[in-house]
Write a protein that holds these residues in place. Structure first.
Motif, mmCIF file in Angstrom:
data_model
loop_
_atom_site.group_PDB
_atom_site.id
_atom_site.type_symbol
_atom_site.label_atom_id
_atom_site.label_comp_id
_atom_site.label_asym_id
_atom_site.label_seq_id
_atom_site.Cartn_x
_atom_site.Cartn_y
_atom_site.Cartn_z
ATOM 1 N N HIS A 96 52.230 47.965 43.675
ATOM 2 C CA HIS A 96 52.072 47.669 45.109
ATOM 3 C C HIS A 96 50.625 47.345 45.466
ATOM 4 C CE1 HIS A 96 56.239 48.526 45.977
ATOM 5 N NE2 HIS A 96 56.140 49.539 45.142
ATOM 6 N N ASN A 97 50.012 46.520 44.605
ATOM 7 C CA ASN A 97 48.600 46.211 44.790
ATOM 8 C C ASN A 97 48.302 45.445 46.073
ATOM 9 O OD1 ASN A 97 47.851 47.530 42.504
ATOM 10 N ND2 ASN A 97 47.614 45.707 41.222
ATOM 11 N N ASN A 260 41.880 33.925 36.873
ATOM 12 C CA ASN A 260 41.937 33.755 38.326
ATOM 13 C C ASN A 260 42.065 35.161 38.916
ATOM 14 O OD1 ASN A 260 43.343 33.881 40.804
ATOM 15 N ND2 ASN A 260 44.403 31.951 40.494
ATOM 16 N N ILE A 261 41.120 35.552 39.763
ATOM 17 C CA ILE A 261 41.178 36.877 40.390
ATOM 18 C C ILE A 261 41.642 36.711 41.840
ATOM 19 C CG2 ILE A 261 39.907 38.956 41.051
ATOM 20 C CD1 ILE A 261 38.018 38.546 38.754
ATOM 21 N N LYS A 262 42.673 37.473 42.205
ATOM 22 C CA LYS A 262 43.129 37.513 43.595
ATOM 23 C C LYS A 262 43.068 38.955 44.059
ATOM 24 C CE LYS A 262 46.289 33.576 43.387
ATOM 25 N NZ LYS A 262 47.701 33.162 43.192
ATOM 26 N N LEU A 263 42.452 39.172 45.204
ATOM 27 C CA LEU A 263 42.280 40.539 45.708
ATOM 28 C C LEU A 263 43.609 41.267 45.847
ATOM 29 C CD1 LEU A 263 39.495 40.020 48.364
ATOM 30 C CD2 LEU A 263 39.416 41.614 46.436
ATOM 31 N N GLY A 264 44.611 40.583 46.363
ATOM 32 C CA GLY A 264 45.903 41.222 46.594
ATOM 33 C C GLY A 264 46.565 41.624 45.291
ATOM 34 N N VAL A 266 45.320 42.292 42.435
ATOM 35 C CA VAL A 266 44.645 43.329 41.642
ATOM 36 C C VAL A 266 44.371 44.607 42.437
ATOM 37 C CG1 VAL A 266 43.625 41.542 40.193
ATOM 38 C CG2 VAL A 266 42.238 42.578 42.015
ATOM 39 N N GLY A 267 44.640 44.600 43.749
ATOM 40 C CA GLY A 267 44.548 45.838 44.523
ATOM 41 C C GLY A 267 43.247 46.055 45.285
ATOM 42 N N ARG A 274 35.789 45.207 38.830
ATOM 43 C CA ARG A 274 35.892 45.674 37.428
ATOM 44 C C ARG A 274 36.333 44.532 36.515
ATOM 45 N NH1 ARG A 274 38.914 51.360 38.569
ATOM 46 N NH2 ARG A 274 37.122 52.394 39.505
ATOM 47 N N ILE A 275 37.293 43.747 36.981
ATOM 48 C CA ILE A 275 37.771 42.618 36.171
ATOM 49 C C ILE A 275 36.653 41.584 36.026
ATOM 50 C CG2 ILE A 275 39.435 40.707 36.078
ATOM 51 C CD1 ILE A 275 41.367 42.555 37.669
#
Ligand code: OSB
Ligand code: MG
Length: 368
Positions: A96-97, A260-264, A266-267, A274-275
């Motif tokens: 549930h990130n 690709n980093i998405k805030l949602g 990854v929480g 960290r990623i």
């Protein structure tokens, strides 16, 4: 910092044009916003959960439930020293990130406002402006696709990403390459292929794409490692990466060369950072994905994208590409060079337009 109250709101915002991916079409966005009262400071976060469980298992309904029944009770009234502690406090809830990110990012906005710092600075950001690209959905016609690419390039965007799906892949890429031989071009499959499609995906190597994003299963890092061995084009993972452990698995198994980093997904900011740091230590560039966010989520994306290893243009683009009118003041704008200037005001650096937000609100609940 002490959380006194949160207001959950679901707003409805219509996209200027429908956005089609391999898993469906988005037209009317239902967006869950969190307004948090932290020591009397009003702070904001956005859940990127979709209307349907197609990109991820989360939806607006599940995010609302998890925030209401589980995350609020874990956080209410609790005294913490900094927003960086929130992620660990939410650990009892597995997954549930997107629900977690909505409240976690609001804490970061609050801490930045309390310290009178732009959020980008609080996170350790190193850029004054961030490089921007666009994500173009599947278009009904090739002429329509070319027109969208022309428009984005004329606006200054630094790279073009198009969505692909089986039956709509090599041909549009070939046609765009013919018309735009020098453009930085990449594709996103949103998990529409299987490892047996490797020969077809290999045909894309001929068009020197910057990357192919998430060709295979949303939770299948192993098959991406097998595919990457067969491709010259770098694989970028989106759906597969839900935390730093997934990033580590993907890097060690060589399942991708870019993340690709998405805030949602990854929480929130702590997990995203960290990623980012792990990728930086392993020479894996990252970029910020988009989820058709309103201005609140977009503002958080901009702050995150100021970190040093966000070295590739992201999917964070101008408000006016999505909405007739955004819910923040000023709206997000892109320079002629295809960049967004990182705001210098405290917190997320854009003002939520409360009157407009209220008028778009379909559901609202105050927890205190
Ligand atoms: O895979 O990046 C994706 C939108 C919804 C769900 C998944 C994705 C996207 C986009 C749009 O590509 C990015 C944006 O412009 O916000
Ligand atoms: Mg993607």
């Amino acid at each position: 910092m002490r959380l006194r109250k949160i207001t959950l709101r679901e707003i409805h915002l219509r996209l200027l044009s429908p956005f089609q991916t391999s898993f469906g079409t988005s037209d009317l966005r239902r967006i869950l916003l969190v307004e948090a009262d932290i020591d009397g400071v009003a702070a904001w976060g956005e859940s990127t959960a979709g209307e349907n469980p197609f990109y991820s298992y989360e939806t607006v309904e599940t995010a609302w439930l998890i925030l209401h029944d589980y995350l609020w009770p874990l956080l209410k009234g609790r005294e913490i020293a900094s927003a960086s502690e929130v992620w660990d406090l939410l650990a009892p809830v597995r997954g549930h990130n997107m629900a977690k990110a909505a409240i976690e990012t609001a804490f970061w906005d609050a801490e930045a406002k309390q310290k009178n710092l732009p959020l980008a600075k609080l996170l350790g950001g190193a850029r004054d402006e961030i490089p921007c690209g666009v994500s173009i959905g599947i278009q009904p016609t090739m002429a329509g696709l070319v027109a969208k690419v022309d428009e984005a390039l004329a606006a200054g965007y630094q790279r073009i990403k198009i969505k692909i799906k089986p039956g709509h892949d090599v041909e549009p890429v070939r046609a765009l390459r013919e018309k735009f031989p020098r453009v930085r071009l990449q594709v996103d499959a949103n998990s529409a292929y299987r490892l047996e499609d490797a020969p077809l995906l290999k045909a894309l190597d001929a068009y020197y794409l910057v990357m192919i994003e998430q060709p295979l299963g949303w939770d299948d890092i192993f098959s991406h490692a097998q595919l990457q061995r067969q491709l010259q084009t770098p694989i970028c993972l989106d759906e597969c990466i839900h935390g730093v452990e997934h990033a580590r698995a993907a890097i060690e198994t060589r399942a991708c060369q870019i993340i690709n980093i998405k805030l949602g997904r990854v929480g929130g900011h702590t997990s995203a950072r960290r990623i980012h740091d792990l990728c930086q230590a392993n020479s894996i560039p990252v970029w910020c994905g988009g989820m058709l966010e309103s201005g609140i989520g977009r503002a958080h994306n901009i702050a995150m994208s100021s970190l040093a290893n966000f070295s590739l243009p992201g999917d964070v683009s101008a408000s006016r590409r999505y909405w007739a009118e955004d819910i923040i003041q000023p709206e997000v704008e892109v320079t002629r060079q295809g960049t967004i200037r990182v705001p210098t005001l405290p917190g997320i650096g854009y003002e939520p337009r409360l009157d407009r937000i209220e008028s778009l609100t379909k559901r609202r609940e105050v927890l205190d």
